[in-house]
Design a protein around this motif. Sequence first.
Motif, PDB file in Angstrom:
ATOM      1  N   ASP A 191       0.867  -1.179   0.000  1.00  0.00           N
ATOM      2  CA  ASP A 191       0.000   0.000   0.000  1.00  0.00           C
ATOM      3  C   ASP A 191       0.903   1.227   0.000  1.00  0.00           C
ATOM      4  O   ASP A 191       1.557   1.528   0.995  1.00  0.00           O
ATOM      5  CB  ASP A 191      -0.900  -0.022   1.231  1.00  0.00           C
ATOM      6  CG  ASP A 191      -1.887   1.146   1.251  1.00  0.00           C
ATOM      7  OD1 ASP A 191      -1.826   1.984   0.333  1.00  0.00           O
ATOM      8  OD2 ASP A 191      -2.697   1.223   2.187  1.00  0.00           O
ATOM      9  N   VAL A 192       0.954   1.922  -1.142  1.00  0.00           N
ATOM     10  CA  VAL A 192       1.801   3.104  -1.281  1.00  0.00           C
ATOM     11  C   VAL A 192       1.054   4.323  -0.762  1.00  0.00           C
ATOM     12  O   VAL A 192      -0.158   4.464  -0.966  1.00  0.00           O
ATOM     13  CB  VAL A 192       2.201   3.309  -2.758  1.00  0.00           C
ATOM     14  CG1 VAL A 192       3.067   4.550  -2.927  1.00  0.00           C
ATOM     15  CG2 VAL A 192       2.940   2.080  -3.267  1.00  0.00           C
ATOM     16  N   SER A 193       1.756   5.219  -0.096  1.00  0.00           N
ATOM     17  CA  SER A 193       1.120   6.411   0.451  1.00  0.00           C
ATOM     18  C   SER A 193       0.554   7.278  -0.668  1.00  0.00           C
ATOM     19  O   SER A 193       1.095   7.354  -1.770  1.00  0.00           O
ATOM     20  CB  SER A 193       2.138   7.224   1.256  1.00  0.00           C
ATOM     21  OG  SER A 193       3.227   7.619   0.428  1.00  0.00           O
ATOM     22  N   GLY A 194      -0.560   7.937  -0.382  1.00  0.00           N
ATOM     23  CA  GLY A 194      -1.190   8.806  -1.365  1.00  0.00           C
ATOM     24  C   GLY A 194      -2.263   8.088  -2.154  1.00  0.00           C
ATOM     25  O   GLY A 194      -2.523   6.894  -1.970  1.00  0.00           O
ATOM     26  N   ASP A 228      15.400  -0.128   2.284  1.00  0.00           N
ATOM     27  CA  ASP A 228      16.556   0.636   1.809  1.00  0.00           C
ATOM     28  C   ASP A 228      16.269   1.291   0.467  1.00  0.00           C
ATOM     29  O   ASP A 228      16.688   2.427   0.209  1.00  0.00           O
ATOM     30  CB  ASP A 228      17.784  -0.271   1.697  1.00  0.00           C
ATOM     31  CG  ASP A 228      18.288  -0.748   3.048  1.00  0.00           C
ATOM     32  OD1 ASP A 228      17.933  -0.107   4.062  1.00  0.00           O
ATOM     33  OD2 ASP A 228      19.022  -1.760   3.087  1.00  0.00           O
ATOM     34  N   TYR A 229      15.555   0.584  -0.401  1.00  0.00           N
ATOM     35  CA  TYR A 229      15.245   1.131  -1.726  1.00  0.00           C
ATOM     36  C   TYR A 229      14.373   2.389  -1.601  1.00  0.00           C
ATOM     37  O   TYR A 229      14.635   3.407  -2.258  1.00  0.00           O
ATOM     38  CB  TYR A 229      14.527   0.083  -2.568  1.00  0.00           C
ATOM     39  CG  TYR A 229      14.148   0.568  -3.935  1.00  0.00           C
ATOM     40  CD1 TYR A 229      15.076   0.577  -4.979  1.00  0.00           C
ATOM     41  CD2 TYR A 229      12.860   1.041  -4.194  1.00  0.00           C
ATOM     42  CE1 TYR A 229      14.727   1.040  -6.243  1.00  0.00           C
ATOM     43  CE2 TYR A 229      12.508   1.498  -5.451  1.00  0.00           C
ATOM     44  CZ  TYR A 229      13.442   1.494  -6.474  1.00  0.00           C
ATOM     45  OH  TYR A 229      13.103   1.963  -7.724  1.00  0.00           O
ATOM     46  N   LEU A 230      13.351   2.343  -0.754  1.00  0.00           N
ATOM     47  CA  LEU A 230      12.505   3.517  -0.584  1.00  0.00           C
ATOM     48  C   LEU A 230      13.257   4.680   0.045  1.00  0.00           C
ATOM     49  O   LEU A 230      13.050   5.840  -0.336  1.00  0.00           O
ATOM     50  CB  LEU A 230      11.277   3.167   0.269  1.00  0.00           C
ATOM     51  CG  LEU A 230      10.007   2.856  -0.535  1.00  0.00           C
ATOM     52  CD1 LEU A 230      10.090   1.460  -1.127  1.00  0.00           C
ATOM     53  CD2 LEU A 230       8.763   3.014   0.310  1.00  0.00           C
ATOM     54  N   LEU A 231      14.131   4.387   1.002  1.00  0.00           N
ATOM     55  CA  LEU A 231      14.909   5.460   1.612  1.00  0.00           C
ATOM     56  C   LEU A 231      15.787   6.165   0.583  1.00  0.00           C
ATOM     57  O   LEU A 231      15.977   7.392   0.638  1.00  0.00           O
ATOM     58  CB  LEU A 231      15.776   4.903   2.746  1.00  0.00           C
ATOM     59  CG  LEU A 231      15.032   4.488   4.024  1.00  0.00           C
ATOM     60  CD1 LEU A 231      15.971   3.772   4.976  1.00  0.00           C
ATOM     61  CD2 LEU A 231      14.418   5.713   4.700  1.00  0.00           C
ATOM     62  N   PHE A 239       6.673   6.777   1.739  1.00  0.00           N
ATOM     63  CA  PHE A 239       6.589   5.556   2.531  1.00  0.00           C
ATOM     64  C   PHE A 239       5.533   4.619   1.963  1.00  0.00           C
ATOM     65  O   PHE A 239       4.666   5.014   1.177  1.00  0.00           O
ATOM     66  CB  PHE A 239       6.310   5.870   4.007  1.00  0.00           C
ATOM     67  CG  PHE A 239       4.923   6.358   4.282  1.00  0.00           C
ATOM     68  CD1 PHE A 239       3.905   5.466   4.595  1.00  0.00           C
ATOM     69  CD2 PHE A 239       4.632   7.712   4.244  1.00  0.00           C
ATOM     70  CE1 PHE A 239       2.621   5.911   4.854  1.00  0.00           C
ATOM     71  CE2 PHE A 239       3.353   8.174   4.494  1.00  0.00           C
ATOM     72  CZ  PHE A 239       2.350   7.283   4.794  1.00  0.00           C
ATOM     73  N   ALA A 240       5.613   3.372   2.366  1.00  0.00           N
ATOM     74  CA  ALA A 240       4.648   2.354   1.938  1.00  0.00           C
ATOM     75  C   ALA A 240       4.554   1.306   3.023  1.00  0.00           C
ATOM     76  O   ALA A 240       5.517   1.062   3.761  1.00  0.00           O
ATOM     77  CB  ALA A 240       5.073   1.715   0.614  1.00  0.00           C
ATOM     78  N   SER A 279       2.468  -9.521  12.887  1.00  0.00           N
ATOM     79  CA  SER A 279       3.906  -9.323  12.825  1.00  0.00           C
ATOM     80  C   SER A 279       4.189  -7.858  13.171  1.00  0.00           C
ATOM     81  O   SER A 279       3.261  -7.054  13.278  1.00  0.00           O
ATOM     82  CB  SER A 279       4.432  -9.667  11.429  1.00  0.00           C
ATOM     83  OG  SER A 279       5.795  -9.329  11.302  1.00  0.00           O
ATOM     84  N   SER A 280       5.443  -7.525  13.342  1.00  0.00           N
ATOM     85  CA  SER A 280       5.773  -6.146  13.698  1.00  0.00           C
ATOM     86  C   SER A 280       6.910  -5.634  12.829  1.00  0.00           C
ATOM     87  O   SER A 280       7.801  -6.383  12.430  1.00  0.00           O
ATOM     88  CB  SER A 280       6.165  -6.048  15.182  1.00  0.00           C
ATOM     89  OG  SER A 280       7.332  -6.808  15.447  1.00  0.00           O
ATOM     90  N   GLY A 281       6.844  -4.362  12.544  1.00  0.00           N
ATOM     91  CA  GLY A 281       7.864  -3.692  11.745  1.00  0.00           C
ATOM     92  C   GLY A 281       7.326  -2.369  11.250  1.00  0.00           C
ATOM     93  O   GLY A 281       6.127  -2.233  10.989  1.00  0.00           O
ATOM     94  N   PRO A 282       8.181  -1.347  11.126  1.00  0.00           N
ATOM     95  CA  PRO A 282       7.727  -0.022  10.690  1.00  0.00           C
ATOM     96  C   PRO A 282       7.433   0.001   9.191  1.00  0.00           C
ATOM     97  O   PRO A 282       7.857  -0.874   8.438  1.00  0.00           O
ATOM     98  CB  PRO A 282       8.912   0.877  11.031  1.00  0.00           C
ATOM     99  CG  PRO A 282      10.103  -0.020  10.918  1.00  0.00           C
ATOM    100  CD  PRO A 282       9.637  -1.371  11.387  1.00  0.00           C
ATOM    101  N   ALA A 283       6.701   1.003   8.770  1.00  0.00           N
ATOM    102  CA  ALA A 283       6.428   1.181   7.345  1.00  0.00           C
ATOM    103  C   ALA A 283       7.742   1.372   6.589  1.00  0.00           C
ATOM    104  O   ALA A 283       8.735   1.882   7.135  1.00  0.00           O
ATOM    105  CB  ALA A 283       5.512   2.386   7.127  1.00  0.00           C
ATOM    106  N   LEU A 284       7.737   0.980   5.329  1.00  0.00           N
ATOM    107  CA  LEU A 284       8.940   1.074   4.503  1.00  0.00           C
ATOM    108  C   LEU A 284       9.221   2.525   4.145  1.00  0.00           C
ATOM    109  O   LEU A 284       8.310   3.297   3.838  1.00  0.00           O
ATOM    110  CB  LEU A 284       8.764   0.248   3.229  1.00  0.00           C
ATOM    111  CG  LEU A 284       8.445  -1.234   3.395  1.00  0.00           C
ATOM    112  CD1 LEU A 284       8.182  -1.880   2.039  1.00  0.00           C
ATOM    113  CD2 LEU A 284       9.574  -1.957   4.115  1.00  0.00           C
TER     114      LEU A 284
END
Length: 365
Positions: A191-194, A228-231, A239-240, A279-284
């Motif tokens: 799910d990409v932002s926007g 890493d790719y999104l950063l 973010f996604a 599961s747990s982890g921050p958005a990309l």
Amino acid sequence: MVGLLPDGNRSRPAPLNESRGRPSARATSSHDAGSLYLLGLLCLTFGTLVLLITQERWVPIAAFGVPLLLGSLMLPLRPFAVLVTVQGAAIAAAFGVMDETPQLRSTVVVLGVLALIMVVAVARNRLGPTGESMLIDLRDRLNSQSELPELPAGWSAEAVMRSAGGAQFAGDFVVAAKTQRGDAVEIVVVDVSGKGLAAGTRALLLSGAFGGLLGALPPEQFLPAANDYLLRQEWSEGFATAAHLSLSLLTGRFELRTAGHPPGVQLHAGSGRWEVHTSSGPALGLLDEADFVPTAGQLQHGDALMLFTDGLVETAERDFTLGIDKLVGEAERMGRDGFSDGAQRLLDRLDVSTDDRALVFVHRR
């Protein structure tokens, strides 16, 4: 569902409804109709030429403008260019046998200018005033990259995506690939932002990049590499969220990792119980060196697993946990009739148009 890298451990997926490379029925029908239109207009052109030569008093040379005008309205660019070429030859033939007068010469010049204007107009209509056809092509590419690979006997998987308000572009997409020489499959729901065009163009870029990562890296390294790719893109709204499923097609065991994404939901056919796999982890695209903690499970015969985006379960008035409860309730009612076309039927039951949404439904028979 995927743009794939050609390596030994991956196989190219087949589309859900047709084999790759086979033209769709709609495209074939459109091509046939265009050919018939062109043939009819060519016959009209030759008929005009014959009447012009035999009945010059009653049929003016300006009559060639009729098939020219109809062609500009009915034909794509290439067939229209063929029609214009044939028209030019017919006008030249008529001009050669008719008595040359100033009025005849001016009419031929006007027809030539009219043909040039119509060619430019047809070409602009094909491209669209703002490059719309290119955007439609991008949308079609995103849809083609979201086709699920064909699974072996005993397994079925379906992915359905819809955009907010019926828009042409959506920020939700799915990529997947078989790995381990066809003994496993990896599916990613993103799910990409926007919303709208901005989200759609980012989704297209990410779907190609994520499709290349699937199978090229071990499952535990996929989300860190995607992060890493999104950063590196340094998008202002870059973010996604994502859910990454790695599933063994031999044993049914799976690992699910999420990045700021809703959890997966599994049906245990033996007990009829639904289990939420959190599961747990921050958005990309937000944090460096992010950790993505997996959750594991196993799909037994008769079990099903759902992955989805928040647009399916969350609204401004409802928390996503209540939305998951509603999703599970609808899935239970749907399951009484079997899970054939499960994702499509379930999305129809829950469909709202306020946000992009995607649903993946995996079933082990």
